[in-house]
Design a protein around this motif. Sequence first.
Motif, PDB file in Angstrom:
ATOM      1  N   VAL A 101       0.837  -1.201   0.000  1.00 23.36           N
ATOM      2  CA  VAL A 101       0.000   0.000   0.000  1.00 23.36           C
ATOM      3  C   VAL A 101       0.871   1.251   0.000  1.00 23.36           C
ATOM      4  CG1 VAL A 101      -1.607   1.355   1.416  1.00 23.36           C
ATOM      5  CG2 VAL A 101      -2.015  -1.088   1.059  1.00 23.36           C
ATOM      6  N   HIS A 102       2.024   1.164   0.663  1.00 17.16           N
ATOM      7  CA  HIS A 102       2.944   2.301   0.730  1.00 17.16           C
ATOM      8  C   HIS A 102       3.893   2.353  -0.469  1.00 17.16           C
ATOM      9  CE1 HIS A 102       2.077   4.176   4.598  1.00 17.16           C
ATOM     10  NE2 HIS A 102       1.840   2.978   5.076  1.00 17.16           N
ATOM     11  N   GLY A 103       3.665   1.508  -1.460  1.00 11.76           N
ATOM     12  CA  GLY A 103       4.433   1.597  -2.689  1.00 11.76           C
ATOM     13  C   GLY A 103       5.636   0.676  -2.781  1.00 11.76           C
ATOM     14  N   MET A 104       5.812  -0.215  -1.812  1.00  5.15           N
ATOM     15  CA  MET A 104       6.940  -1.138  -1.853  1.00  5.15           C
ATOM     16  C   MET A 104       6.646  -2.296  -2.808  1.00  5.15           C
ATOM     17  SD  MET A 104       7.679  -1.328   2.269  1.00  5.15           S
ATOM     18  CE  MET A 104       9.291  -2.147   2.129  1.00  5.15           C
ATOM     19  N   THR A 105       7.690  -2.894  -3.354  1.00  3.24           N
ATOM     20  CA  THR A 105       7.511  -4.116  -4.125  1.00  3.24           C
ATOM     21  C   THR A 105       7.207  -5.265  -3.163  1.00  3.24           C
ATOM     22  OG1 THR A 105       9.834  -4.792  -4.013  1.00  3.24           O
ATOM     23  CG2 THR A 105       9.197  -3.293  -5.817  1.00  3.24           C
ATOM     24  N   THR A 106       6.639  -6.331  -3.677  1.00  5.37           N
ATOM     25  CA  THR A 106       6.313  -7.479  -2.824  1.00  5.37           C
ATOM     26  C   THR A 106       7.568  -8.049  -2.188  1.00  5.37           C
ATOM     27  OG1 THR A 106       4.394  -8.029  -4.201  1.00  5.37           O
ATOM     28  CG2 THR A 106       5.271  -9.774  -2.792  1.00  5.37           C
ATOM     29  N   THR A 107       8.638  -8.133  -2.961  1.00  5.08           N
ATOM     30  CA  THR A 107       9.890  -8.695  -2.432  1.00  5.08           C
ATOM     31  C   THR A 107      10.440  -7.837  -1.313  1.00  5.08           C
ATOM     32  OG1 THR A 107      10.421  -9.687  -4.575  1.00  5.08           O
ATOM     33  CG2 THR A 107      12.234  -9.370  -3.020  1.00  5.08           C
ATOM     34  N   ALA A 108      10.473  -6.517  -1.537  1.00  3.96           N
ATOM     35  CA  ALA A 108      11.000  -5.610  -0.513  1.00  3.96           C
ATOM     36  C   ALA A 108      10.115  -5.607   0.734  1.00  3.96           C
ATOM     37  CB  ALA A 108      11.108  -4.202  -1.077  1.00  3.96           C
ATOM     38  N   ALA A 109       8.809  -5.642   0.520  1.00  4.81           N
ATOM     39  CA  ALA A 109       7.885  -5.634   1.649  1.00  4.81           C
ATOM     40  C   ALA A 109       8.019  -6.914   2.467  1.00  4.81           C
ATOM     41  CB  ALA A 109       6.454  -5.472   1.149  1.00  4.81           C
ATOM     42  N   ARG A 110       8.190  -8.044   1.801  1.00  7.74           N
ATOM     43  CA  ARG A 110       8.332  -9.307   2.530  1.00  7.74           C
ATOM     44  C   ARG A 110       9.649  -9.349   3.305  1.00  7.74           C
ATOM     45  NH1 ARG A 110       5.607 -13.902   2.445  1.00  7.74           N
ATOM     46  NH2 ARG A 110       4.297 -13.083   0.752  1.00  7.74           N
ATOM     47  N   GLU A 111      10.720  -8.865   2.698  1.00  7.65           N
ATOM     48  CA  GLU A 111      12.012  -8.846   3.374  1.00  7.65           C
ATOM     49  C   GLU A 111      11.978  -7.926   4.592  1.00  7.65           C
ATOM     50  OE1 GLU A 111      16.630  -7.524   2.395  1.00  7.65           O
ATOM     51  OE2 GLU A 111      15.285  -8.094   0.757  1.00  7.65           O
ATOM     52  N   ARG A 112      11.407  -6.748   4.422  1.00  8.39           N
ATOM     53  CA  ARG A 112      11.304  -5.792   5.516  1.00  8.39           C
ATOM     54  C   ARG A 112      10.410  -6.328   6.642  1.00  8.39           C
ATOM     55  NH1 ARG A 112      13.218  -1.629   8.547  1.00  8.39           N
ATOM     56  NH2 ARG A 112      11.616  -0.102   9.069  1.00  8.39           N
ATOM     57  N   SER A 113       9.279  -6.927   6.279  1.00  5.98           N
ATOM     58  CA  SER A 113       8.340  -7.459   7.265  1.00  5.98           C
ATOM     59  C   SER A 113       8.955  -8.592   8.062  1.00  5.98           C
ATOM     60  CB  SER A 113       7.062  -7.936   6.568  1.00  5.98           C
ATOM     61  OG  SER A 113       6.413  -6.882   5.892  1.00  5.98           O
ATOM     62  N   SER A 114       9.658  -9.469   7.386  1.00  5.16           N
ATOM     63  CA  SER A 114      10.305 -10.597   8.075  1.00  5.16           C
ATOM     64  C   SER A 114      11.352 -10.095   9.051  1.00  5.16           C
ATOM     65  CB  SER A 114      10.930 -11.538   7.048  1.00  5.16           C
ATOM     66  OG  SER A 114       9.940 -12.103   6.207  1.00  5.16           O
ATOM     67  N   GLY A 115      12.115  -9.076   8.648  1.00  7.39           N
ATOM     68  CA  GLY A 115      13.129  -8.519   9.541  1.00  7.39           C
ATOM     69  C   GLY A 115      12.517  -7.885  10.776  1.00  7.39           C
ATOM     70  N   LEU A 116      11.409  -7.170  10.611  1.00 11.50           N
ATOM     71  CA  LEU A 116      10.744  -6.539  11.755  1.00 11.50           C
ATOM     72  C   LEU A 116      10.183  -7.590  12.710  1.00 11.50           C
ATOM     73  CD1 LEU A 116       8.883  -3.607   9.989  1.00 11.50           C
ATOM     74  CD2 LEU A 116      10.645  -3.383  11.737  1.00 11.50           C
ATOM     75  N   LEU A 117       9.588  -8.627  12.174  1.00  5.33           N
ATOM     76  CA  LEU A 117       9.043  -9.681  13.029  1.00  5.33           C
ATOM     77  C   LEU A 117      10.155 -10.375  13.807  1.00  5.33           C
ATOM     78  CD1 LEU A 117       6.314 -11.184  10.665  1.00  5.33           C
ATOM     79  CD2 LEU A 117       5.965  -9.731  12.665  1.00  5.33           C
ATOM     80  N   GLU A 118      11.309 -10.508  13.175  1.00 11.32           N
ATOM     81  CA  GLU A 118      12.466 -11.085  13.875  1.00 11.32           C
ATOM     82  C   GLU A 118      12.894 -10.160  15.013  1.00 11.32           C
ATOM     83  OE1 GLU A 118      15.172 -13.870  14.799  1.00 11.32           O
ATOM     84  OE2 GLU A 118      13.940 -14.074  12.981  1.00 11.32           O
ATOM     85  N   GLU A 119      12.986  -8.863  14.736  1.00 12.39           N
ATOM     86  CA  GLU A 119      13.373  -7.890  15.765  1.00 12.39           C
ATOM     87  C   GLU A 119      12.421  -7.900  16.947  1.00 12.39           C
ATOM     88  OE1 GLU A 119      14.887  -3.826  14.976  1.00 12.39           O
ATOM     89  OE2 GLU A 119      14.391  -4.284  12.889  1.00 12.39           O
ATOM     90  N   LEU A 120      11.142  -8.080  16.669  1.00  9.50           N
ATOM     91  CA  LEU A 120      10.112  -8.008  17.700  1.00  9.50           C
ATOM     92  C   LEU A 120       9.803  -9.370  18.329  1.00  9.50           C
ATOM     93  CD1 LEU A 120       7.769  -5.486  15.878  1.00  9.50           C
ATOM     94  CD2 LEU A 120       9.028  -5.065  17.993  1.00  9.50           C
ATOM     95  N   GLY A 121      10.583 -10.384  17.977  1.00 12.77           N
ATOM     96  CA  GLY A 121      10.403 -11.701  18.584  1.00 12.77           C
ATOM     97  C   GLY A 121       9.171 -12.438  18.121  1.00 12.77           C
ATOM     98  N   LEU A 122       8.729 -12.191  16.884  1.00 21.08           N
ATOM     99  CA  LEU A 122       7.500 -12.808  16.380  1.00 21.08           C
ATOM    100  C   LEU A 122       7.726 -13.632  15.114  1.00 21.08           C
ATOM    101  CD1 LEU A 122       4.950  -9.883  16.840  1.00 21.08           C
ATOM    102  CD2 LEU A 122       5.064 -11.995  18.159  1.00 21.08           C
TER     103      LEU A 122
END
Length: 309
Positions: A101-122
């Motif tokens: 929705v914020h204009g990211m590609t699917t690949t970039a969004a998935r990589e970023r999301s996975s990294g955040l979930l790792e940081e947050l212990g999820l």
Amino acid sequence: MGEQLALHGVTRRFGDRTALDDVSFTVRPGRTTGFIGANGAGKTTAMRVVLGVLAADAGQVTYGGAPITPAVRRRIGYMPEERGLYPRMRVLDQLVHLGRVHGMTTTAARERSSGLLEELGLAERSHDHLSTLSLGNQQRVQVAAALVHDPALLVLDEPFSGLDPLAIDAMGELLRERASAGIPVLFSSHQLELIERLCDDIVIIDAGRVLVAGDSATVRRSTTGRRFRVRVELAAEASSVAGASWAQALVASVPGASLVGQDAGTLLVGLTPAADDQVLLGAAQAAGTVREFAPVLPSLAEIYREVVR
């Protein structure tokens, strides 16, 4: 380094009620700003004006010295107090969707999301439906949603609500990391000890008006005046004086001094701006052996009670 967010004389009314009354403060890049106030004080309204969800009746919001634009607002990472994610959607899919929705590609969004979930212990819950997570873990996902598009500015409304101590530590570290990268971070919380520990700057609002705004250390020094902790091992002649009269006599001998508190031989002494702390030290030395003489900063809770009452 990011740009500075600023509110200039912002006023917002709802009918006859003034929710924000000439509100001005700044959120500086690379710093965390704690937004403090009781329920109904105006914190959420101010945040919504920043986001453009509400229009100001007077005043303006600027970013980098210019009026804030829709393009800038799209770069804000916002976490509302009322959570708004999809309970029946898988956690990772939800974050990827928001990144898109914020204009990211699917690949970039998935990589970023996975990294955040790792940081947050999820990371291990990434393929679970949001509704199966505890309220605290749902809160962590909400924070990830605010961060997924790598925002230039963070505005978080009660981000620590419902979190356990470990999650609070993880969240605090994450916010500090974003601030150290040059991002302005504004968040509200009723947990004053967290704001005291995490924030560089403080804004206190009450009934729609800003009462205090500025650097945390400066605010703590200026709102309640200077205070000193003085611990004295009394000389024999002073120890023979009954009760607390020796302490009262000590502060009475120092112009601009007042006795804020006392516990046995330890005094908390307030000094006016014009008072000389060396005169206080001399009076303490005359009473006995000085074991401690140190400036004391008031807690944020003390400051809040002082300025709001």
